[in-house]
Write a protein that holds these residues in place. Structure first.
Motif, PDB file in Angstrom:
ATOM      1  N   THR A   1      -1.166  33.326  16.560  1.00  0.00           N
ATOM      2  CA  THR A   1      -2.419  33.150  15.836  1.00  0.00           C
ATOM      3  C   THR A   1      -2.219  33.292  14.331  1.00  0.00           C
ATOM      4  N   PRO A   2      -2.627  32.256  13.545  1.00  0.00           N
ATOM      5  CA  PRO A   2      -2.626  32.415  12.099  1.00  0.00           C
ATOM      6  C   PRO A   2      -3.821  33.278  11.691  1.00  0.00           C
TER       7      PRO A   2
ATOM      8  N   THR B   1      -1.232  25.790  10.079  1.00  0.00           N
ATOM      9  CA  THR B   1      -2.165  25.948  11.201  1.00  0.00           C
ATOM     10  C   THR B   1      -2.101  24.806  12.212  1.00  0.00           C
TER      11      THR B   1
ATOM     12  N   PHE C   1       0.258  36.727  10.572  1.00  0.00           N
ATOM     13  CA  PHE C   1       0.129  36.040  11.858  1.00  0.00           C
ATOM     14  C   PHE C   1       0.592  36.985  12.956  1.00  0.00           C
TER      15      PHE C   1
ATOM     16  N   ARG D   1       1.693  34.710   4.658  1.00  0.00           N
ATOM     17  CA  ARG D   1       0.624  34.540   5.629  1.00  0.00           C
ATOM     18  C   ARG D   1       0.782  35.531   6.778  1.00  0.00           C
TER      19      ARG D   1
ATOM     20  N   CYS E   1      -5.955  38.724  16.643  1.00  0.00           N
ATOM     21  CA  CYS E   1      -5.298  37.558  17.223  1.00  0.00           C
ATOM     22  C   CYS E   1      -5.780  37.300  18.651  1.00  0.00           C
TER      23      CYS E   1
END
Length: 147
Positions: free
Chosen positions: A76-77, A36, A70, A68, A8
């Motif tokens: 941050t994805p 996003t 993150f 997902r 990240c």
């Protein structure tokens, strides 16, 4: 096979992935657009057993079938994965420390594609250091511009 690292923006989440090729893809689905904040997202598909989280991400269950990774500290994805039978995981290209080797080989979820954002080669271009206002702010804040 090449070992590649990433993580990240703030550095709290780090990973190592074993990469066998340069193939990547652009996802245009509405869920990725919303997750996003972009018109598409670039992913590298990696076998789950070839990905090691050095310092683990947070996970958001984004739908009944997927979650997902993150970073909850910087936002941050980091990817996309199926919850059941997830033999592979998609890692965001931009989160790799050196993403330049990857090349898009396909578009996915083209029903949501924003065509105007695909071919941008004729748009005017500006380098970061050419933006005097932003450069000045960085220099005043920390004496250098970011990488």
């Amino acid at each position: 096979m090449t070992s590649m690292t990433g993580g990240c923006q703030c550095g709290r989440v780090r990973y190592t992935a074993e990469i066998t090729d340069d193939d990547a893809y652009l996802c245009h689905c509405r869920m990725c657009q919303r997750a996003t904040g972009g018109v598409s997202i670039a992913y590298k598909n990696v076998p789950v057993d070839k990905l090691t989280w050095e310092s683990g991400p947070d996970w958001h269950r984004s739908s009944p079938i997927a979650h997902r990774p993150f970073c909850s500290a910087c936002g941050t994805p980091l990817g996309f994965g199926f919850i059941e039978d997830g033999g592979n995981i998609d890692i965001t290209i931009g989160s790799f420390d050196d993403p330049c080797r990857f090349r898009p080989t396909q578009h996915y979820a083209v029903e949501s594609m924003h065509e105007a954002w695909i071919d941008t080669r004729d748009l005017p271009r500006m380098r970061s250091e050419e933006n005097e206002s932003v450069t000045k702010r960085w220099m005043e804040a920390c004496g250098k511009t970011p990488d």
